[in-house]
Write an enzyme that holds these catalytic residues in place. Structure first.
Site, PDB file in Angstrom:
ATOM      1  N   GLY A 107     -86.563  17.104  40.032  1.00 32.89           N
ATOM      2  CA  GLY A 107     -87.401  16.148  39.571  1.00 32.89           C
ATOM      3  C   GLY A 107     -87.292  14.642  39.865  1.00 32.89           C
ATOM      4  O   GLY A 107     -86.326  14.397  40.465  1.00 32.89           O
ATOM      5  N   ASN A 108     -88.190  13.738  39.790  1.00 35.06           N
ATOM      6  CA  ASN A 108     -88.250  12.354  40.162  1.00 35.06           C
ATOM      7  C   ASN A 108     -88.043  11.405  38.885  1.00 35.06           C
ATOM      8  O   ASN A 108     -88.262  11.878  37.788  1.00 35.06           O
ATOM      9  CB  ASN A 108     -89.595  11.969  40.676  1.00 35.06           C
ATOM     10  N   ARG A 109     -87.422  10.469  39.009  1.00 32.79           N
ATOM     11  CA  ARG A 109     -87.203   9.391  38.025  1.00 32.79           C
ATOM     12  C   ARG A 109     -88.450   8.674  37.690  1.00 32.79           C
ATOM     13  O   ARG A 109     -88.966   7.846  38.547  1.00 32.79           O
ATOM     14  CB  ARG A 109     -86.194   8.596  38.661  1.00 32.79           C
ATOM     15  N   SER A 110     -89.123   9.183  36.737  1.00 30.50           N
ATOM     16  CA  SER A 110     -90.471   8.196  36.241  1.00 30.50           C
ATOM     17  C   SER A 110     -90.526   8.290  34.799  1.00 30.50           C
ATOM     18  O   SER A 110     -90.716   9.342  34.423  1.00 30.50           O
ATOM     19  CB  SER A 110     -91.679   9.057  37.111  1.00 30.50           C
ATOM     20  N   ALA A 135     -95.067  10.189  39.996  1.00 31.88           N
ATOM     21  CA  ALA A 135     -93.890  10.492  41.053  1.00 31.88           C
ATOM     22  C   ALA A 135     -93.940  11.795  41.419  1.00 31.88           C
ATOM     23  O   ALA A 135     -93.371  12.738  40.699  1.00 31.88           O
ATOM     24  CB  ALA A 135     -92.644   9.996  40.610  1.00 31.88           C
TER      25      ALA A 135
END
Ligand code: CTP
Ligand code: CA
Length: 223
Positions: A33-36, A100
């Site tokens: 995953g993304n950092r958001s 993101a």
């Protein structure tokens, strides 16, 4: 403390906002995953609603309550997000992609939890490209609707990278911010990049930045 203008300038318009990360499953208990945090997208959704828009918030997994009066659609993966957006597109006057989105996903998610093997020191997980939701919206758009807004979080060459994204994705506005400010605290600092100009906001709260973005969206809707 910022006092927000009382304006209903977006009434009569439907604005779809994506927010948060997408999480791509590796196995039943792991993901890529993304950092958001989702806070920027949620701030835009909240202000758009307060300014009178009908707001559809397509959200990846985040720890935030839906702003009052907003229609939230919860998704997990990029493919789910794309489906949620494209199925609602006919209603939309503007689409703001603050999510993101993971660029890649594991080729297949294991059905059972993966186990490490004895002596296994490295592991390769094969990834395949996810659809570029925003670029697909830009490529299939006929005319000036919906207004399309993208984000670009970068660590270098901020404005140049944003301008390239503006052109290759065929969108109206790219909100460029530096990774070092995008992820921390309540404030943000961005450059709004359009075909004709670029405007630096200076350091502002996420809600104030949301208003600046919505001012541009409003102007594009009036054109
Ligand atoms: N985006 C999207 N679908 C993807 C990847 C990105 O819709 N699969 C959108 C994002 O929501 C954002 C914009 O495209 O509004 C730019 O995302 P970004 O990650 O900065 O750009 P990429 O095109 O993915 O390029 P790269 O990550 O290689 O810099
Ligand atoms: Ca990306």
């Amino acid at each position: 403390e910022v006092l927000f203008r009382e304006t209903r300038d977006l009434s009569g318009h439907t604005v779809l906002i994506s927010a948060g990360p997408t999480l791509e499953p590796v196995d039943p208990v792991r993901f890529l995953g993304n950092r958001s945090s989702g806070r920027m997208g949620y701030a835009i959704a909240e202000r758009a609603r307060q300014r009178g828009a009908r707001v559809i918030l397509v959200s990846g997994p985040v720890a935030l309550a839906a702003p009052q009066g907003v229609e939230r659609v919860s998704v997990r993966t990029a493919i789910e997000m794309q489906e949620a957006i494209t199925s609602r597109l006919p209603d939309c006057d503007a689409v703001i992609m603050a999510a993101a989105v993971a660029d890649f996903r594991p080729r297949e998610a294991a059905v059972h939890k993966l186990k490490k093997l004895e002596g296994e020191e490295t592991r390769v997980i094969e990834l395949v490209r996810n659809p570029d939701i925003l670029a697909d919206l830009g490529a299939s758009r006929r005319g000036a609707r919906p207004v399309l807004v993208g984000f670009a979080v970068e660590t270098e060459n901020l404005v140049a990278a944003a301008r390239t994204k503006l052109e290759t994705k065929k969108v109206d506005l790219v909100v460029a911010n530096h990774a070092s400010v995008a992820f921390e605290g309540d404030d943000n600092e961005a450059t709004l990049v359009t075909r004709d100009d670029e405007e630096s906001t200076g350091r502002v709260s996420k809600h104030a930045l949301a208003d600046r973005i919505l001012d541009r969206v409003h102007a594009l809707l009036e054109r």
